[in-house]
Design a protein around this motif. Structure first.
Motif, short mmCIF file in Angstrom:
data_model
loop_
_atom_site.label_atom_id
_atom_site.label_comp_id
_atom_site.label_asym_id
_atom_site.label_seq_id
_atom_site.Cartn_x
_atom_site.Cartn_y
_atom_site.Cartn_z
N ILE A 290 0.85 -1.20 0.00
CA ILE A 290 0.00 0.00 0.00
C ILE A 290 0.88 1.24 0.00
N ILE A 291 1.94 1.23 0.77
CA ILE A 291 2.88 2.36 0.80
C ILE A 291 3.58 2.50 -0.55
N VAL A 292 4.06 1.40 -1.09
CA VAL A 292 4.73 1.43 -2.39
C VAL A 292 3.80 2.00 -3.45
N ASN A 293 2.56 1.52 -3.49
CA ASN A 293 1.60 2.00 -4.49
C ASN A 293 1.28 3.48 -4.32
N SER A 294 1.20 3.92 -3.09
CA SER A 294 0.92 5.33 -2.83
C SER A 294 2.09 6.21 -3.26
N LEU A 295 3.31 5.77 -2.97
CA LEU A 295 4.48 6.52 -3.42
C LEU A 295 4.54 6.58 -4.95
N GLN A 296 4.22 5.47 -5.60
CA GLN A 296 4.18 5.46 -7.07
C GLN A 296 3.15 6.46 -7.59
N PHE A 297 1.98 6.47 -6.98
CA PHE A 297 0.95 7.42 -7.38
C PHE A 297 1.44 8.86 -7.23
N CYS A 298 2.06 9.14 -6.11
CA CYS A 298 2.58 10.50 -5.87
C CYS A 298 3.66 10.87 -6.88
N GLN A 299 4.48 9.91 -7.27
CA GLN A 299 5.48 10.16 -8.30
C GLN A 299 4.82 10.48 -9.64
N GLN A 300 3.83 9.71 -10.01
CA GLN A 300 3.19 9.83 -11.32
C GLN A 300 2.21 10.99 -11.42
N ASN A 301 1.60 11.38 -10.29
CA ASN A 301 0.51 12.35 -10.36
C ASN A 301 0.69 13.61 -9.52
N LYS A 302 1.66 13.61 -8.62
CA LYS A 302 1.80 14.77 -7.73
C LYS A 302 3.18 15.41 -7.79
N GLY A 303 4.05 14.91 -8.65
CA GLY A 303 5.37 15.51 -8.80
C GLY A 303 6.39 15.11 -7.76
N LEU A 304 6.14 14.03 -7.02
CA LEU A 304 7.09 13.58 -6.02
C LEU A 304 8.34 13.03 -6.71
N GLU A 305 9.48 13.52 -6.30
CA GLU A 305 10.76 12.99 -6.76
C GLU A 305 11.33 12.18 -5.61
N LEU A 306 11.54 10.90 -5.86
CA LEU A 306 12.01 9.98 -4.82
C LEU A 306 13.45 9.62 -5.09
N TYR A 307 14.32 9.91 -4.11
CA TYR A 307 15.75 9.67 -4.23
C TYR A 307 16.20 8.45 -3.43
N ALA A 308 15.53 8.18 -2.33
CA ALA A 308 15.85 7.01 -1.50
C ALA A 308 14.66 6.74 -0.60
N TRP A 309 14.54 5.45 -0.20
CA TRP A 309 13.40 5.08 0.65
C TRP A 309 13.67 3.77 1.35
N VAL A 310 12.98 3.59 2.47
CA VAL A 310 12.93 2.30 3.16
C VAL A 310 11.64 2.26 3.97
N ILE A 311 11.01 1.09 3.95
CA ILE A 311 9.83 0.85 4.78
C ILE A 311 10.25 -0.15 5.86
N MET A 312 10.25 0.30 7.09
CA MET A 312 10.56 -0.57 8.22
C MET A 312 9.23 -1.08 8.80
N THR A 313 9.26 -1.81 9.89
CA THR A 313 8.02 -2.39 10.41
C THR A 313 7.06 -1.35 10.99
N ASN A 314 7.58 -0.22 11.45
CA ASN A 314 6.72 0.77 12.07
C ASN A 314 7.04 2.21 11.68
N HIS A 315 7.92 2.39 10.71
CA HIS A 315 8.25 3.73 10.25
C HIS A 315 8.83 3.69 8.84
N ILE A 316 8.90 4.87 8.26
CA ILE A 316 9.38 5.02 6.88
C ILE A 316 10.39 6.16 6.85
N HIS A 317 11.43 5.99 6.04
CA HIS A 317 12.39 7.06 5.77
C HIS A 317 12.43 7.29 4.27
N LEU A 318 12.48 8.55 3.88
CA LEU A 318 12.55 8.93 2.48
C LEU A 318 13.55 10.05 2.28
N ILE A 319 14.14 10.13 1.11
CA ILE A 319 14.78 11.35 0.64
C ILE A 319 13.96 11.76 -0.58
#
Length: 189
Positions: free
Chosen positions: A35-64
């Motif tokens: 669900i997080i991966v799909n949402s990030l993809q949507f934001c990249q494709q439709n909201k102009g999100l530029e994603l440089y790095a990411w990790v989904i841990m069990t209870n938190h997320i880090h992004l650049i």
């Protein structure tokens, strides 16, 4: 929240962290991480999100992240709102989720005590964005993101963790999300 932890402009990259209420380990199931991966993809494709790095841990997320077109605060607000609802529905409809009543109750209680929500709060309130000003600091955060699963003892090497951008940075394969690689010598904004 002070200006130290806000998206002050879109001319820089940001290291962003956000966590589940009470640090509940929700992302132990593949379907919730997706669900997080799909949402990030949507934001990249439709909201102009530029994603440089990411990790989904069990209870938190880090992004650049960055964006040349839209305000990052709006992108993150919308993404967190959307994923909160999707994750709630996924938990409630998952017959294998043994903790669903406990988690939903916890998130409802958190929502009732927070005036910014109607009745449900999945994410902690802030994004904790940190502006990445120097190449050295940027690469420290990049290493931090990719080493998070190693430190948590999920994998032996960063590139072994599937829900991360490490595989692309280490040249061992393509990850689930398209990313913009940060040049090891310079960082462009």
């Amino acid at each position: 929240m002070g200006s130290k932890y806000t998206f002050s402009d879109n001319d820089h990259l940001y290291f962003v962290s956000f966590a589940v209420v009470d640090w509940v380990d929700v992302f132990t199931r593949k379907e919730y991480k997706n669900i997080i991966v799909n949402s990030l993809q949507f934001c990249q494709q439709n909201k102009g999100l530029e994603l440089y790095a990411w990790v989904i841990m069990t209870n938190h997320i880090h992004l650049i992240i960055g964006s040349a077109t839209n305000e990052l605060s709006g992108i993150m607000r919308d993404m967190k709102k959307h994923t909160s609802l999707k994750l709630k529905d996924a938990m409630q409809s998952n017959p294998k989720e043994s903790r669903k009543e406990w988690m939903i109750d916890l998130f409802r209680k958190a929502g009732k005590t927070n005036s910014n929500n109607d009745s449900f709060q999945f994410w902690q309130q802030d994004n904790h964005p940190i502006q990445l000003i120097t190449p050295k600091f940027t690469h420290q955060k990049l290493d931090y993101i990719h080493n998070n699963p190693v430190v948590a003892d999920y994998v032996d090497k960063p590139e072994e963790y599937l829900y991360s951008s490490a595989r692309e940075y280490y040249g061992t394969g393509k990850g689930f999300l398209d990313i913009i690689l940060i040049d090891p010598q310079i960082v462009t904004y």
